[in-house]
Design a protein around this motif. Structure first.
Motif, PDB file in Angstrom:
ATOM      1  N   ALA A  98       0.809  -1.240  -0.122  1.00  0.00           N
ATOM      2  CA  ALA A  98       0.122  -0.135   0.043  1.00  0.00           C
ATOM      3  C   ALA A  98       0.880   1.403  -0.091  1.00  0.00           C
ATOM      4  CB  ALA A  98      -1.078   0.047   1.392  1.00  0.00           C
ATOM      5  N   ALA A  99       2.106   1.236   0.551  1.00  0.00           N
ATOM      6  CA  ALA A  99       2.995   2.276   0.747  1.00  0.00           C
ATOM      7  C   ALA A  99       3.321   2.799  -0.843  1.00  0.00           C
ATOM      8  CB  ALA A  99       3.905   2.013   1.682  1.00  0.00           C
ATOM      9  N   SER A 100       3.609   1.542  -1.602  1.00  0.00           N
ATOM     10  CA  SER A 100       4.259   1.894  -2.877  1.00  0.00           C
ATOM     11  C   SER A 100       3.120   2.034  -4.020  1.00  0.00           C
ATOM     12  CB  SER A 100       5.109   0.947  -3.141  1.00  0.00           C
ATOM     13  OG  SER A 100       4.662  -0.414  -3.545  1.00  0.00           O
ATOM     14  N   LEU A 101       1.641   2.028  -3.494  1.00  0.00           N
ATOM     15  CA  LEU A 101       0.836   2.174  -4.474  1.00  0.00           C
ATOM     16  C   LEU A 101       0.653   3.450  -5.099  1.00  0.00           C
ATOM     17  CD1 LEU A 101      -1.338   0.218  -5.628  1.00  0.00           C
ATOM     18  CD2 LEU A 101      -3.039   1.306  -3.837  1.00  0.00           C
ATOM     19  N   ASP A 102       0.636   3.671  -6.433  1.00  0.00           N
ATOM     20  CA  ASP A 102       0.598   5.007  -7.199  1.00  0.00           C
ATOM     21  C   ASP A 102      -0.760   5.533  -6.840  1.00  0.00           C
ATOM     22  OD1 ASP A 102       0.986   6.828  -8.973  1.00  0.00           O
ATOM     23  OD2 ASP A 102       0.445   5.781 -10.770  1.00  0.00           O
ATOM     24  N   LEU A 103      -0.441   7.060  -6.713  1.00  0.00           N
ATOM     25  CA  LEU A 103      -1.626   7.771  -6.223  1.00  0.00           C
ATOM     26  C   LEU A 103      -2.727   7.691  -7.029  1.00  0.00           C
ATOM     27  CD1 LEU A 103      -2.554   9.396  -3.865  1.00  0.00           C
ATOM     28  CD2 LEU A 103      -1.620  11.304  -4.694  1.00  0.00           C
ATOM     29  N   THR A 104      -2.806   7.544  -8.298  1.00  0.00           N
ATOM     30  CA  THR A 104      -3.344   7.956  -9.419  1.00  0.00           C
ATOM     31  C   THR A 104      -4.315   6.511  -9.569  1.00  0.00           C
ATOM     32  OG1 THR A 104      -1.721   7.129 -11.078  1.00  0.00           O
ATOM     33  CG2 THR A 104      -2.045   9.494 -10.793  1.00  0.00           C
ATOM     34  N   LEU A 105      -3.690   5.421  -9.133  1.00  0.00           N
ATOM     35  CA  LEU A 105      -4.598   4.165  -8.707  1.00  0.00           C
ATOM     36  C   LEU A 105      -5.287   4.085  -7.551  1.00  0.00           C
ATOM     37  CD1 LEU A 105      -5.032   1.400 -10.130  1.00  0.00           C
ATOM     38  CD2 LEU A 105      -2.943   0.538  -8.903  1.00  0.00           C
ATOM     39  N   ALA A 106      -4.867   4.584  -6.594  1.00  0.00           N
ATOM     40  CA  ALA A 106      -5.409   4.479  -5.167  1.00  0.00           C
ATOM     41  C   ALA A 106      -6.633   5.196  -5.236  1.00  0.00           C
ATOM     42  CB  ALA A 106      -4.218   4.616  -4.178  1.00  0.00           C
ATOM     43  N   VAL A 107      -6.508   6.421  -5.501  1.00  0.00           N
ATOM     44  CA  VAL A 107      -7.815   7.282  -5.360  1.00  0.00           C
ATOM     45  C   VAL A 107      -8.978   6.835  -6.126  1.00  0.00           C
ATOM     46  CG1 VAL A 107      -8.789   9.519  -5.769  1.00  0.00           C
ATOM     47  CG2 VAL A 107      -6.394   9.270  -4.724  1.00  0.00           C
ATOM     48  N   PRO A 108      -8.878   6.407  -7.302  1.00  0.00           N
ATOM     49  CA  PRO A 108     -10.039   6.020  -7.908  1.00  0.00           C
ATOM     50  C   PRO A 108     -10.566   4.409  -7.438  1.00  0.00           C
ATOM     51  CG  PRO A 108      -8.532   6.489  -9.478  1.00  0.00           C
ATOM     52  CD  PRO A 108      -7.882   6.623  -8.117  1.00  0.00           C
ATOM     53  N   ILE A 109      -9.542   3.771  -7.077  1.00  0.00           N
ATOM     54  CA  ILE A 109     -10.129   2.496  -6.175  1.00  0.00           C
ATOM     55  C   ILE A 109     -10.902   2.787  -4.985  1.00  0.00           C
ATOM     56  CG2 ILE A 109      -9.153   0.376  -5.076  1.00  0.00           C
ATOM     57  CD1 ILE A 109      -7.070   0.182  -7.084  1.00  0.00           C
TER      58      ILE A 109
END
Length: 67
Positions: free
Chosen positions: A2-13
């Motif tokens: 989760a710490a390395s998850l791209d923000l552009t992917l995390a927010v829509p998810i």
């Protein structure tokens, strides 16, 4: 991970899953969730999230293999 998850992917998810969980909890509490159209929307949302995650994972694995 989760710490390395791209923000552009995390927010829509997170936003998409919030809608799905709201509908599921509403159904569990006995509310009308909207019938077949709501279920179809949840299915399409899960498919979209799966595509985003698959794309991100394959892109990340491709970058790691070139190191």
């Amino acid at each position: 991970m989760a710490a390395s998850l791209d923000l552009t992917l995390a927010v829509p998810i997170c936003n998409s899953l919030a809608i799905i969980f709201t509908l599921i909890v509403g159904k569990a509490l006995g509310e009308d969730i909207g019938g077949k159209r709501a279920v179809a929307g949840m299915v399409l949302t899960v498919i979209g999230i799966s595509l985003c995650i698959t794309s991100s994972v394959s892109k990340t694995q491709g970058q790691q293999s070139t190191l």
